[in-house]
Design an enzyme around this catalytic site. Structure first.
Site, PDB file in Angstrom:
ATOM      1  N   LEU A  97       0.872  -1.160   0.000  1.00 48.07           N
ATOM      2  CA  LEU A  97       0.000   0.000   0.000  1.00 48.07           C
ATOM      3  C   LEU A  97       0.914   1.216   0.000  1.00 48.07           C
ATOM      4  O   LEU A  97       1.885   1.255   0.770  1.00 48.07           O
ATOM      5  CB  LEU A  97      -0.895   0.027   1.250  1.00 48.07           C
ATOM      6  CG  LEU A  97      -2.048  -0.974   1.294  1.00 48.07           C
ATOM      7  CD1 LEU A  97      -2.722  -0.927   2.665  1.00 48.07           C
ATOM      8  CD2 LEU A  97      -3.069  -0.694   0.204  1.00 48.07           C
ATOM      9  N   ASP A  98       0.648   2.208  -0.854  1.00 45.38           N
ATOM     10  CA  ASP A  98       1.539   3.359  -0.900  1.00 45.38           C
ATOM     11  C   ASP A  98       1.409   4.182   0.377  1.00 45.38           C
ATOM     12  O   ASP A  98       0.530   3.948   1.217  1.00 45.38           O
ATOM     13  CB  ASP A  98       1.303   4.193  -2.161  1.00 45.38           C
ATOM     14  CG  ASP A  98      -0.077   4.835  -2.220  1.00 45.38           C
ATOM     15  OD1 ASP A  98      -0.569   5.296  -1.171  1.00 45.38           O
ATOM     16  OD2 ASP A  98      -0.659   4.882  -3.317  1.00 45.38           O
ATOM     17  N   ARG A  99       2.287   5.143   0.525  1.00 50.84           N
ATOM     18  CA  ARG A  99       2.393   5.884   1.782  1.00 50.84           C
ATOM     19  C   ARG A  99       1.079   6.566   2.167  1.00 50.84           C
ATOM     20  O   ARG A  99       0.725   6.625   3.354  1.00 50.84           O
ATOM     21  CB  ARG A  99       3.508   6.931   1.661  1.00 50.84           C
ATOM     22  CG  ARG A  99       3.834   7.647   2.966  1.00 50.84           C
ATOM     23  CD  ARG A  99       4.861   8.723   2.755  1.00 50.84           C
ATOM     24  NE  ARG A  99       5.229   9.371   3.997  1.00 50.84           N
ATOM     25  CZ  ARG A  99       5.882  10.527   4.080  1.00 50.84           C
ATOM     26  NH1 ARG A  99       6.251  11.145   2.969  1.00 50.84           N
ATOM     27  NH2 ARG A  99       6.168  11.047   5.262  1.00 50.84           N
ATOM     28  N   SER A 101      -1.940   5.595   1.420  1.00 47.70           N
ATOM     29  CA  SER A 101      -3.064   4.664   1.506  1.00 47.70           C
ATOM     30  C   SER A 101      -3.112   3.993   2.872  1.00 47.70           C
ATOM     31  O   SER A 101      -2.120   3.919   3.586  1.00 47.70           O
ATOM     32  CB  SER A 101      -2.972   3.615   0.403  1.00 47.70           C
ATOM     33  OG  SER A 101      -3.025   4.232  -0.873  1.00 47.70           O
ATOM     34  N   ARG A 187      -5.281   5.075  -8.050  1.00 45.22           N
ATOM     35  CA  ARG A 187      -4.959   6.495  -8.183  1.00 45.22           C
ATOM     36  C   ARG A 187      -4.736   6.870  -9.652  1.00 45.22           C
ATOM     37  O   ARG A 187      -5.179   7.931 -10.111  1.00 45.22           O
ATOM     38  CB  ARG A 187      -3.719   6.836  -7.346  1.00 45.22           C
ATOM     39  CG  ARG A 187      -3.936   6.665  -5.847  1.00 45.22           C
ATOM     40  CD  ARG A 187      -2.714   7.085  -5.055  1.00 45.22           C
ATOM     41  NE  ARG A 187      -2.857   6.761  -3.655  1.00 45.22           N
ATOM     42  CZ  ARG A 187      -3.515   7.502  -2.761  1.00 45.22           C
ATOM     43  NH1 ARG A 187      -4.083   8.619  -3.143  1.00 45.22           N
ATOM     44  NH2 ARG A 187      -3.584   7.118  -1.497  1.00 45.22           N
TER      45      ARG A 187
END
Length: 245
Positions: A97-99, A101, A187
């Site tokens: 999960l990106d930062r 999220s 995104r």
């Protein structure tokens, strides 16, 4: 073999081997690609015999602002901060999960299980709740399902399904289901139709739901839960479930 036994990552194992810390059947081996009998080889690290680690399967409610990596070159906090004080040994995140999220993130020391979940062919669907900066109509929702061109030139970006959960005056929440795991897929998909993401929370992976797990908290999966995510991959030695609220 060291990685498959749940002892470390492949990269870390290669460093140990090259440094001369590993002996196989009494002989120092400095080649990470050295053929080894997985069933019968005796392996020692720094003189200590090692066996396969007990399999661990964790679910974490990842907070926003943490990086999904073991170490960050910029010194930012990582998801491993949430596991401080645990005694599980080496664990790796299953997917990312990106930062910015939040939500359900899995960890394990079982590479075969992790690979089955991350695979676009065998992995379960992932469900996200996404707050966006506009009120979508039915036409826009269907467009997100049929697909839009990828600005980077890859295959069209799409979601398996997109439904409207609720809407206010200026923004709305969507339920987005993905059946593939491309980098920052939601995104990028929404940006392609000029939609901004305000929040992105993964709420389920296959049948496993985030539920009431508190932000930053983790729990061990039950054997049944782990098996439901990757039926052919789970070791019978999975640990009993427990967690930290």
């Amino acid at each position: 073999m060291l990685s498959k036994r749940g002892l470390c990552s492949r990269r870390e194992a290669a460093l140990w081997i090259v440094a001369g810390r590993v002996r196989v059947d009494g002989r120092m081996v400095c080649d990470p690609e050295h053929p080894t009998d997985a069933a019968h080889a005796s392996i020692r690290i720094d003189g200590v015999a090692v066996a396969a680690a007990s399999r661990v399967y964790l679910a974490l409610n990842k907070p926003r602002g943490l990086v999904t990596t073991a170490r960050d070159e910029q010194g930012r906090d990582t998801v491993y901060r949430c596991l401080d004080g645990t005694q599980f040994g080496w664990l790796a995140p299953v997917g990312r999960l990106d930062r910015a999220s939040e939500g359900l993130l899995l960890f394990s020391n079982d590479p075969a299980w992790a690979a089955a979940i991350a695979s676009p062919d065998t992995g379960p669907d992932k469900t996200y709740h996404v707050q966006i900066d506009r009120i979508p109509d039915a036409t826009l929702l269907r467009r997100l399902e049929t697909g839009v061109p990828d600005p980077d030139g890859g295959a069209p970006l799409r979601a398996k399904s997109v439904t409207l959960l609720r809407a206010g005056e200026k923004n709305a929440w969507l339920a987005v289901v993905l059946d593939e795991g491309r980098n920052r897929q939601i995104r990028r998909l929404l940006a392609a139709v000029d939609i901004g993401v305000l929040r992105l929370i993964r709420v389920a992976i296959g049948p496993l739901v985030l539920g009431e797990l508190a932000k930053g908290a983790w729990r061990e999966l039950t054997a049944d839960e782990a098996t439901a995510l990757a039926p052919l991959s789970v070791s019978p030695s999975a640990r009993p479930a427990r967690g930290r609220p």
